[in-house]
Design an enzyme around this catalytic site. Structure first.
Site, PDB file in Angstrom:
ATOM      1  N   GLY A 535      36.039  41.802  49.687  1.00  0.00           N
ATOM      2  CA  GLY A 535      35.210  42.728  48.923  1.00  0.00           C
ATOM      3  C   GLY A 535      35.461  42.564  47.441  1.00  0.00           C
ATOM      4  O   GLY A 535      36.469  41.996  47.021  1.00  0.00           O
ATOM      5  N   ARG A 536      34.515  43.036  46.660  1.00  0.00           N
ATOM      6  CA  ARG A 536      34.686  43.012  45.221  1.00  0.00           C
ATOM      7  C   ARG A 536      33.869  44.121  44.587  1.00  0.00           C
ATOM      8  O   ARG A 536      32.901  44.615  45.157  1.00  0.00           O
ATOM      9  CB  ARG A 536      34.317  41.651  44.616  1.00  0.00           C
ATOM     10  CG  ARG A 536      32.855  41.292  44.595  1.00  0.00           C
ATOM     11  CD  ARG A 536      32.608  40.060  43.730  1.00  0.00           C
ATOM     12  NE  ARG A 536      33.402  38.907  44.095  1.00  0.00           N
ATOM     13  CZ  ARG A 536      33.896  38.065  43.184  1.00  0.00           C
ATOM     14  NH1 ARG A 536      33.671  38.277  41.900  1.00  0.00           N
ATOM     15  NH2 ARG A 536      34.614  37.028  43.575  1.00  0.00           N
ATOM     16  N   GLY A 537      34.312  44.558  43.414  1.00  0.00           N
ATOM     17  CA  GLY A 537      33.612  45.605  42.679  1.00  0.00           C
ATOM     18  C   GLY A 537      33.857  45.432  41.202  1.00  0.00           C
ATOM     19  O   GLY A 537      34.397  44.416  40.747  1.00  0.00           O
ATOM     20  N   GLY A 540      37.673  44.970  40.367  1.00  0.00           N
ATOM     21  CA  GLY A 540      38.438  43.816  40.814  1.00  0.00           C
ATOM     22  C   GLY A 540      37.995  43.294  42.163  1.00  0.00           C
ATOM     23  O   GLY A 540      37.013  43.769  42.743  1.00  0.00           O
ATOM     24  N   VAL A 542      39.046  42.227  46.198  1.00  0.00           N
ATOM     25  CA  VAL A 542      39.940  42.621  47.285  1.00  0.00           C
ATOM     26  C   VAL A 542      40.144  41.435  48.223  1.00  0.00           C
ATOM     27  O   VAL A 542      39.170  40.774  48.620  1.00  0.00           O
ATOM     28  CB  VAL A 542      39.368  43.814  48.069  1.00  0.00           C
ATOM     29  CG1 VAL A 542      40.344  44.237  49.158  1.00  0.00           C
ATOM     30  CG2 VAL A 542      39.077  44.978  47.136  1.00  0.00           C
ATOM     31  N   LYS A 556      44.057  44.552  46.205  1.00  0.00           N
ATOM     32  CA  LYS A 556      43.045  44.584  45.144  1.00  0.00           C
ATOM     33  C   LYS A 556      43.669  44.100  43.849  1.00  0.00           C
ATOM     34  O   LYS A 556      44.685  44.644  43.373  1.00  0.00           O
ATOM     35  CB  LYS A 556      42.481  45.989  44.965  1.00  0.00           C
ATOM     36  CG  LYS A 556      41.641  46.134  43.695  1.00  0.00           C
ATOM     37  CD  LYS A 556      40.725  47.346  43.709  1.00  0.00           C
ATOM     38  CE  LYS A 556      39.528  47.099  44.574  1.00  0.00           C
ATOM     39  NZ  LYS A 556      38.440  48.054  44.331  1.00  0.00           N
ATOM     40  N   ASP A 648      32.709  56.929  41.211  1.00  0.00           N
ATOM     41  CA  ASP A 648      31.929  55.798  41.732  1.00  0.00           C
ATOM     42  C   ASP A 648      31.786  55.906  43.241  1.00  0.00           C
ATOM     43  O   ASP A 648      32.160  54.999  43.988  1.00  0.00           O
ATOM     44  CB  ASP A 648      32.606  54.480  41.343  1.00  0.00           C
ATOM     45  CG  ASP A 648      31.661  53.281  41.488  1.00  0.00           C
ATOM     46  OD1 ASP A 648      30.428  53.509  41.602  1.00  0.00           O
ATOM     47  OD2 ASP A 648      32.144  52.141  41.512  1.00  0.00           O
TER      48      ASP A 648
END
Length: 813
Positions: A535-537, A540, A542, A556, A648
């Site tokens: 995953g990413r956001g 950063g 993950v 993360k 968020d």
């Protein structure tokens, strides 16, 4: 005519005299020390001892009408009477008379405070003897020190603190802080800071009839808070830069940590909270820059008495109320608690007794024979058969995943707990009736990280200076600056070496507690060189990792963490202490060089975003996700230790475990990424994700917890409809062309259409559910979601109200 040369002072001597006159605003009669056979009189305002810098004074301090204590107080800037801030007092419990009372250093070397108004006269003494000459002097640290002629310390005020610690003043196994009785009463109160027998620094309420430890939270093992039990040194110190460190590894950094030119004090306040106060040179205003218990003041014991509940309002502060069926014992004095306004002819007569359910209520302690993993019926019967049972709590235990029973023989330490998974039942007569408002005791907790803790504005006013004096001052500053740099470098290398040893020791302890500080190389190896991205956001990326103990974890790597290592460690440890079944659990962290990483439990089914179109996400699971997410956010908003806002909320930040139970993630990253930029819900930049952000983010309105409520409503609409808010809704009206419609207006319009055999919901609900859902519950979920996305934030419910609405309809379903 020129003055005689004999009247001219050499320039260096003149400069010294000028600076002394400029900086010293104390009485010319102030004493530098007290010698043997000398006394200070309560009737002479000029009888005070003053430290060499003028920062502190010691003398008679007014504590009431014609009542005085012998105290040490801050005297820079100059102050008078009750406007001064005392930091130590000899006779808190026995104020002396304003006439003929004295503080004397006897020929025997004993310090004695005498009260002419009392028989015997002596109120307090140091209990010291000295065959040689003795002298009492007030140091610039605020320490009042009695020494003999060889400089040996016979007695010092730092060894017997009252309610305040000053920088460099140690708290140890033989000393403790006791709060004042009230804001305007300096006498001994009911709260105490001390080292317990297990070497842990604790806060305890020690009232007239009951006592109990409340910090660290007694229902959690101290080791899980990062406390180290196996160190018998028992010492805690606040340093001049704003770092409070205890031998049990408790650490507190002030919000202005690192600023040297500050006055500081750590005070155990009359309300039971331990706070650090700071103020700028010349300022008369103290600001709270750190506190032990943040945002949850009702968790402090002793706030209200028996059979009462503590509530908190950010504006009005704490307040008390009686539980249903009880009235105040002493009107106006909540410490006396409440008493029942009913009687039982026989406390064990089952035919006269019934139980009334209270929502969002918790009473800590005084359990009788706790019963684990039992049914509500058995818990009910246990309290019914126990004559002195006042009520019982039946609640969910996250660690054991069972419902447990807690019969109460006393109703103490009561407070509202909106996220409580369970119920509380109070024993009352069968003929006693109550209104619904009496039974629903819910309040809002303010968990703002800066509700009281303020980052000081260090803006100094400039005054006109004499040119020659300014030139000499600049030279002195340059020389002094060089000395400071040299001292700082020596200090830095010594402290750095000590931190390396402490860090290694701490890593071992945290590993044993389950919360560990990892090295970057360890996480690089665990993630196989960060090869498997899950995953990413915006904060950063993950990665999946396999830890040395064979636990699967999510790591993360933060992109733009600008915090220093000390700040990052302080915030990371706070995130770890936030504990709720619907919040992601953090296992450790890495703060090494420029690297900032967080280690979380791994969620088998990924995020809600990854599962929205999955057939495994059937109706029951979607409804459970709605409820669980609401509970997690309610905890953050109303019961957490630090945060008010998630900032968020979106499907990517709602993770699903092996049973598809939701856990809110990334709830602490805004604080880690932007430490110090959040002040009273004012944000330096827009946060969140397009489509999920509340209108106030872009309309320059204040940001509150209702902004998270809006985002939650959008997520629920997306989960129900299968339509992302970042895209438009394509609708085919009969006989017309396809057109684009915004999600919220479209959903509102659909819900206002007349019901035609469920066709309204059929057009709205995600086709992936294949019409397999509860029509009534689906309608409720959509209605709640639409309430959450109101334009006016004041019209939106709180997250605890969302939980209540969903659970009420689930139970009625």
């Amino acid at each position: 005519m020129a003055p005689p040369s004999s009247l001219l002072l050499p320039l260096p001597l003149f400069l010294q005299l000028f600076l002394v006159l400029q900086s010293c605003q104390l009485s010319t009669l102030a004493l530098p020390s007290l010698a043997k056979r000398a006394s200070l009189s309560v009737e002479n305002p000029d009888d005070v001892l003053v430290s060499s810098s003028g920062a502190f004074s010691a003398g008679f301090f007014p504590v009431g009408d014609n009542a005085y204590g012998f105290a040490v107080w801050f005297s820079d800037p100059p102050c008078s009477g009750a406007k001064c801030t005392p930091v130590w007092m000899a006779n808190r419990q026995d104020p002396v008379n304003g006439r003929r009372s004295t503080f004397s250093l006897l020929d025997s070397g004993n310090l004695v405070l005498t009260d002419a108004g009392q028989a015997g006269g002596e109120v307090w003494s140091s209990g010291t003897t000295s065959p040689s000459a003795a002298e009492l002097r007030l140091n610039d640290t605020g320490n009042l020190v009695l020494t003999d002629d060889s400089g040996v310390v016979l007695w010092q005020s730092f060894d017997s603190p009252t309610d305040t610690l000053l920088p460099q003043q140690p708290l140890n196994r033989n000393t403790f802080l006791i709060s004042a009785r009230s804001r305007y009463n300096c006498s001994t109160g009911f709260y105490k800071l001390y080292f317990d027998n297990d070497n842990v620094l604790r806060l305890v309420f020690d009232g007239p009839s009951i006592s109990g430890v409340y910090w660290p939270f007694p229902w959690v093992q101290s080791s899980l808070f990062g406390r180290f039990l196996y160190n018998s040194s028992r010492i805690a110190v606040l340093d001049p830069l704003g770092h409070f460190q205890s031998s049990d590894h408790y650490s507190l950094y002030t919000s202005d940590y690192g600023v040297a030119a500050m006055q500081r004090r750590m005070t155990l306040d009359f309300d039971g909270n331990l706070r650090v106060y700071s103020r700028e040179p010349g300022s008369t205003v103290w600001a709270v820059t750190g506190e032990a218990i943040s945002g949850i003041p009702c968790f402090i014991h002793g706030v209200c008495g028996n059979n009462s509940l503590c509530s908190y309002n950010p504006v009005k502060g704490r307040s008390c109320s009686c539980v249903p069926g009880y009235v105040p014992k002493v009107p106006g004095d909540w410490s006396a608690g409440c008493v029942p306004d009913f009687t039982f002819s026989d406390a064990c007569a089952a035919d006269e007794i019934r139980f009334v359910k209270l929502l969002y209520v918790d009473f800590y302690g005084y359990d009788y024979n706790t019963i684990l993993n039992t049914t509500l019926e058995k818990c009910w019967q246990t309290c019914l058969n126990l004559c002195n049972c006042r009520g019982f709590q039946y609640s969910w235990s996250t660690p054991t995943r069972t419902f447990d029973c807690f019969p109460k023989i006393e109703l103490l330490n009561g407070h509202n707990l909106p996220s409580l998974i369970g119920e509380f039942f109070i024993k009352v007569p069968k003929n006693k009736t109550f209104t619904e408002d009496q039974l629903v005791k819910r309040t809002q907790y303010s968990c703002s990280p800066t509700a009281e803790v303020k980052v000081l504005d260090r803006t100094y006013s400039k005054k006109g200076k004499n040119g020659a004096v300014s030139f000499m001052l600049r030279i002195a500053c340059v020389v002094g600056g060089i000395e400071i740099v040299v001292v700082f470098l020596v200090w830095f290398f010594l402290i750095r070496n000590q931190q390396d040893v402490t860090s290694a020791h701490q890593s071992y302890h945290l590993a044993a507690a389950g919360f560990k500080r990892f090295s970057y190389d360890e996480l690089k190896k665990a993630t196989r060189n960060f090869s498997e991205e899950v995953g990413r956001g915006s904060c950063g990326i993950v990665y999946k990792a396999l830890l040395p103990d064979n636990r699967v974890a999510a790591v993360k790597m933060l992109n733009n963490a600008t915090t220093g290592e000390a700040d990052f460690l302080a915030e990371a440890s706070t995130i770890e202490r936030v504990n709720h079944m619907n919040l992601i659990e953090m296992w450790g962290y890495c703060a090494e060089g420029k690297h900032r990483l967080l280690v979380y439990e791994f969620m088998e089914h990924g995020s809600l975003a990854q599962n929205l179109s999955s057939p495994e996400l059937h109706w029951k699971r979607r409804f459970d996700i709605a409820v669980g997410t609401a509970k997690g956010l309610a905890y953050l908003h109303e019961e957490c230790l630090e945060w008010v806002l998630h900032c968020d909320v979106k499907p990517q930040n709602i993770l699903l475990d092996s049973d598809y139970q939701p856990k809110v993630a990334d709830f602490g990253l805004s604080k880690l990424m932007d430490r110090g930029k959040v002040t009273n819900s004012d944000f330096s930049r827009i946060r969140g994700t397009r489509g999920y952000m509340a209108p106030e983010w872009v309309s320059n309105l204040s940001i509150t917890s209702k902004s998270d409520v809006y985002s939650y409503g959008i997520v629920m609409l997306e989960m129900v409809t299968g339509i992302s808010p970042m895209t438009s809704v394509h609708s085919l009206e009969s006989g017309g062309d396809a057109k684009q419609i915004r999600l919220i207006p479209w959903a509102r319009a659909k819900m206002m259409e007349p019901v035609r055999m469920g066709s309204r919901l059929e057009e709205m609900v995600d086709p992936a559910l294949k019409r397999d859902y509860d029509l009534r519950k689906m309608e409720i979920l959509i209605e709640v979601a639409l309430k959450c996305v109101e334009e006016d934030k004041d019209a939106r419910p709180t997250m605890s109200q969302v939980v209540e609405m969903l659970l009420r309809h689930e139970n009625n379903g």
